[in-house]
Scaffold this active site. Structure first.
Site, short mmCIF file in Angstrom:
data_model
loop_
_atom_site.label_atom_id
_atom_site.label_comp_id
_atom_site.label_asym_id
_atom_site.label_seq_id
_atom_site.Cartn_x
_atom_site.Cartn_y
_atom_site.Cartn_z
N ARG A 173 0.82 -1.23 0.00
CA ARG A 173 0.00 0.00 0.00
C ARG A 173 0.85 1.27 0.00
NH1 ARG A 173 -5.54 -0.13 0.89
NH2 ARG A 173 -6.33 -2.19 0.52
N ARG B 62 -2.63 6.82 0.19
CA ARG B 62 -2.95 8.02 0.97
C ARG B 62 -1.86 8.52 1.90
NH1 ARG B 62 -8.43 5.37 2.68
NH2 ARG B 62 -6.94 3.67 2.63
N ARG C 298 -5.62 12.50 -6.52
CA ARG C 298 -6.92 11.88 -6.26
C ARG C 298 -8.03 12.92 -6.05
NH1 ARG C 298 -10.59 10.28 -3.54
NH2 ARG C 298 -10.77 8.61 -2.02
N ASP D 43 -6.47 -2.41 -7.80
CA ASP D 43 -7.07 -3.02 -6.61
C ASP D 43 -7.38 -4.47 -6.91
OD1 ASP D 43 -8.25 -1.75 -3.90
OD2 ASP D 43 -9.32 -3.57 -4.46
N TYR E 77 -15.42 -11.25 -0.87
CA TYR E 77 -16.07 -9.98 -1.24
C TYR E 77 -17.29 -10.22 -2.14
CZ TYR E 77 -12.45 -7.09 0.85
OH TYR E 77 -11.63 -6.47 1.74
O1 CP3 Z 1 0.39 0.56 -3.23
C1 CP3 Z 1 -0.24 -0.47 -3.42
O2 CP3 Z 1 -0.23 -1.42 -2.62
C2 CP3 Z 1 -0.97 -0.66 -4.76
C3 CP3 Z 1 -2.35 -0.46 -4.76
C4 CP3 Z 1 -3.32 -1.37 -3.99
C5 CP3 Z 1 -4.57 -0.86 -3.57
N1 CP3 Z 1 -5.28 -1.90 -3.06
C6 CP3 Z 1 -5.02 0.53 -3.74
C7 CP3 Z 1 -6.10 1.03 -2.88
C8 CP3 Z 1 -3.26 -2.72 -3.64
C9 CP3 Z 1 -2.13 -3.73 -3.80
C10 CP3 Z 1 -4.52 -3.06 -3.06
C11 CP3 Z 1 -4.86 -4.41 -2.61
C12 CP3 Z 1 -6.11 -4.62 -1.88
N2 CP3 Z 1 -7.32 -4.00 -2.06
C13 CP3 Z 1 -6.27 -5.60 -0.87
C14 CP3 Z 1 -5.20 -6.59 -0.44
C15 CP3 Z 1 -4.22 -5.97 0.49
C16 CP3 Z 1 -4.76 -5.75 1.87
O3 CP3 Z 1 -4.76 -4.57 2.28
O4 CP3 Z 1 -5.11 -6.72 2.54
C17 CP3 Z 1 -7.60 -5.53 -0.41
C18 CP3 Z 1 -8.22 -6.38 0.67
C19 CP3 Z 1 -8.25 -4.51 -1.16
C20 CP3 Z 1 -9.68 -4.09 -1.07
C21 CP3 Z 1 -9.81 -2.69 -0.70
N3 CP3 Z 1 -9.44 -1.61 -1.48
C22 CP3 Z 1 -10.35 -2.19 0.52
C23 CP3 Z 1 -10.87 -3.03 1.65
C24 CP3 Z 1 -10.28 -0.79 0.45
C25 CP3 Z 1 -10.82 0.20 1.48
C26 CP3 Z 1 -9.91 0.31 2.62
C27 CP3 Z 1 -8.83 1.32 2.34
O5 CP3 Z 1 -7.65 0.98 2.44
O6 CP3 Z 1 -9.23 2.45 2.01
C28 CP3 Z 1 -9.68 -0.45 -0.78
C29 CP3 Z 1 -9.39 0.93 -1.28
C30 CP3 Z 1 -8.05 1.22 -1.80
N4 CP3 Z 1 -7.27 0.40 -2.58
C31 CP3 Z 1 -7.34 2.44 -1.60
C32 CP3 Z 1 -6.13 2.33 -2.27
C33 CP3 Z 1 -5.05 3.36 -2.40
C34 CP3 Z 1 -7.86 3.66 -0.85
C35 CP3 Z 1 -8.85 4.35 -1.69
C36 CP3 Z 1 -8.68 5.82 -1.81
O7 CP3 Z 1 -7.64 6.34 -2.29
O8 CP3 Z 1 -9.62 6.49 -1.43
#
Ligand code: CP3
Length: 380
Positions: A59, A63, A72, A109, A186
Site C-alpha cells: 500500500r 494516501r 486523487r 485493486d 467480497y
Molecule cells: O500501493 C499499493 O499497494 C498498490 C495499490 C493497492 C490498492 N489496493 C489501492 C487502494 C493494492 C495492492 C490493493 C490491494 C487490496 N485491495 C487488498 C489486499 C491488500 C490488503 O490490504 O489486505 C484488499 C483487501 C483490497 C480491497 C480494498 N481496497 C479495501 C478493503 C479498500 C478500502 C480500505 C482502504 O484501504 O481504504 C480499498 C481501497 C483502496 N485500494 C485504496 C487504495 C489506495 C484507498 C482508496 C482511496 O484512495 O480512497
C-alpha cells in the site's frame, strides 16, 4: 559543434551533425540507466545473494503521500484514478521518487477482478468497497465471465505499459491479484466485514457452489496475471487478505489448493504469496510452487523459516503500527527484524499495508534503516 541559439537557423549539414550527437548522448544516457538498474528485489526473490536487503511497502502507492492525495482530489474518486492509465502510472511511480523504495507496485485493486467478471463495485471514502449485487445462486456463478474478464482489464495493462516506460528500468514493477478465497469473500459478502460470516456460511452450506466459484476466479486470475506479465510486470504477488479467518481445514480445502493452481500456472516470473493471518498454513505454504512467502507480524521469523524451509525468500514483517513510534524505536525494531531474517532471502516490508495516517517521515526512517543496515558490522 557549437549549438546555435534557438531561433537562428543552422545549415542542413550542421543540423544533421547536431542531431547525430544528440542521439549519441541520448543513447549513452539510456545505457547508463540500464547499468544503474536496481534489480535487488528480483535477485533476492529468486534466492540470489545481494549487497543489501531490498525494501518496498504494501500500500505504498496511496494516501500516505500528499502527492497521491493531490492527484486523487481532482477526480471523482478512487475508481477514476485506477481506471485512468496515465494517472495510475503516475501514482505508481510516486513512492519510488519520494520514498526511495526498491520496487513499484502497479496502482490498482484486487477488486477489479470480480468487477470484470460481472460484479460492479463502488468505493466509498470511509466505508471501503461495496458490491450492490452479490453472488447467491448457481445461476449467478454461471453468468460470471472468465476470458472476457481478463480481456476487459486492458486499462490495467495500459497502466503497466506506461509505468514500465516511465520507470525506464529504475526498479522492478510488481503486479498483483487477490487470492481466490479473498475475492470470493467480497463477492458473497458484498463489502468488508469483521467476520465475513456470510462468506464462511457459503463455504459450509454450499461447498459445491463454492468450489465452482473458486475455480472460475482461479481461471480468471491466471489469465489476468499472465496478461500483466506479458505487458511488463517483473514479479507478481497474491494477496489472501482474509486467510486468517478460516480454520486450517477450510483453508486447505478452499484456499491453498487454488493458490497452488495459480503458482503452478504462473511460471514466467517469481510469485509471492501473502496470506494474512494464515500462521497455521506456513508448512503448506512452503510446499507451494512460488518463490516468496509474505509474513505478517504474528508469524515469528525464526519459526516461519523453520516451517517454510530454507529455499524460499521471506517478505515482511514489521508491525505497521511501529511506524507510529519514535524514530529511535523504529530503528531499533527494524534492526532487530533484519537481524532475525538474516542477510539472505529476505525482502523487507511491513506485515500488512501501511496505514494511511502514517507520517511520510517515519516511513522514510524505516526505509533508510533497512538500506543502511550492515550484516558485516553485526558480526564484529
Ligand atoms: O500501493 C499499493 O499497494 C498498490 C495499490 C493497492 C490498492 N489496493 C489501492 C487502494 C493494492 C495492492 C490493493 C490491494 C487490496 N485491495 C487488498 C489486499 C491488500 C490488503 O490490504 O489486505 C484488499 C483487501 C483490497 C480491497 C480494498 N481496497 C479495501 C478493503 C479498500 C478500502 C480500505 C482502504 O484501504 O481504504 C480499498 C481501497 C483502496 N485500494 C485504496 C487504495 C489506495 C484507498 C482508496 C482511496 O484512495 O480512497
Amino acid at each position: 559543434m557549437p549549438r546555435q541559439p534557438y531561433g537562428q537557423a543552422n545549415s542542413p549539414v550542421e543540423t544533421r551533425t547536431f542531431l547525430f550527437q544528440e542521439f549519441r548522448i541520448w543513447t549513452y544516457i539510456n545505457y547508463l540507466c540500464a547499468m544503474l538498474k536496481n534489480d535487488l528485489l528480483l535477485r533476492v526473490a529468486k534466492g540470489e545473494k545481494a549487497e543489501r536487503t531490498p525494501i518496498w511497502l504494501m500500500r505504498q502507492a496511496g494516501r500516505i503521500l500528499p502527492e497521491y492525495r493531490a492527484v486523487r482530489e481532482k477526480l471523482s474518486g478512487f475508481k477514476e484514478l485506477a481506471t485512468t492509465p496515465a494517472l495510475a502510472a503516475e501514482v505508481t511511480i510516486q513512492p519510488v521518487d519520494i520514498l526511495g523504495v526498491d520496487a513499484a507496485i502497479i496502482f490498482s485493486d484486487i477488486l477489479v477482478v470480480p468487477e470484470a467478471m460481472g460484479l460492479i463495485y463502488e468505493m466509498y471514502e470511509a466505508k471501503g468497497p461495496v458490491f450492490p449485487k452479490v453472488i447467491s445462486t448457481e445461476k449467478d456463478i454461471t453468468a460470471l465471465k472468465v476470458k472476457e474478464a481478463a480481456e476487459d482489464l486492458e486499462y490495467v495493462y495500459e497502466a503497466i505499459r506506461i509505468t514500465k516506460k516511465e520507470l525506464n528500468g529504475r526498479v522492478p514493477l510488481i503486479g498483483f491479484a487477490g487470492a481466490p478465497w479473498t475475492i470470493l469473500a467480497y463477492m458473497i459478502e458484498g463489502s468488508g466485514s469483521k467476520t465475513f460470516s456470510k462468506a464462511k456460511k457459503f463455504l459450509y452450506s454450499e461447498p459445491v457452489l463454492a468450489h465452482l466459484l473458486l475455480q472460475k476466479i482461479t481461471d480468471t486470475t491466471i489469465l489476468y496475471l499472465k496478461e500483466q506479465i506479458r505487458n511488463g510486470v517483473d514479479i507478481v504477488q497474491l494477496f489472501d487478505s482474509w486467510a486468517g479467518i478460516l480454520t486450517p481445514e477450510t483453508y486447505n480445502e478452499f484456499s491453498i489448493k487454488y493458490i497452488a493452481q495459480i503458482c503452478d500456472a504462473v511460471t514466467e516470473v517469481p510469485v509471492t504469496v501473502f496470506a494474512k493471518g494464515a500462521f497455521f498454513a506456513r508448512k503448506e505454504m512452503g510446499a507451494l510452487n512460488c518463490r516468496t512467502i509474505g509474513l505478517d507480524w504474528n508469524m515469528g521469523i525464526k519459526e516461519s523459516r523453520a516451517l517454510i524451509g530454507p529455499e524460499k525468500t521471506l517478505q515482511g514483517n514489521l508491525d505497521p503500527c511501529i511506524l507510529y513510534a519514535s524514530k529511535e524505536e523504529i530503528k531499533k525494531h527494524t534492526n532487530y527484524m533484519l537481524k532475525q531474517f538474516g542477510s539472505e532471502k529476505h525482502i523487507a516490508n511491513l506485515g500488512h499495508g501501511v496505514y494511511p495516517d502514517t507520517s511520510v517521515d517515519k516511513v522514510k526512517c524505516f526505509i533508510e534503516t533497512v538500506k543502511e543496515y550492515s550484516f558485516a558490522a553485526e558480526k564484529v
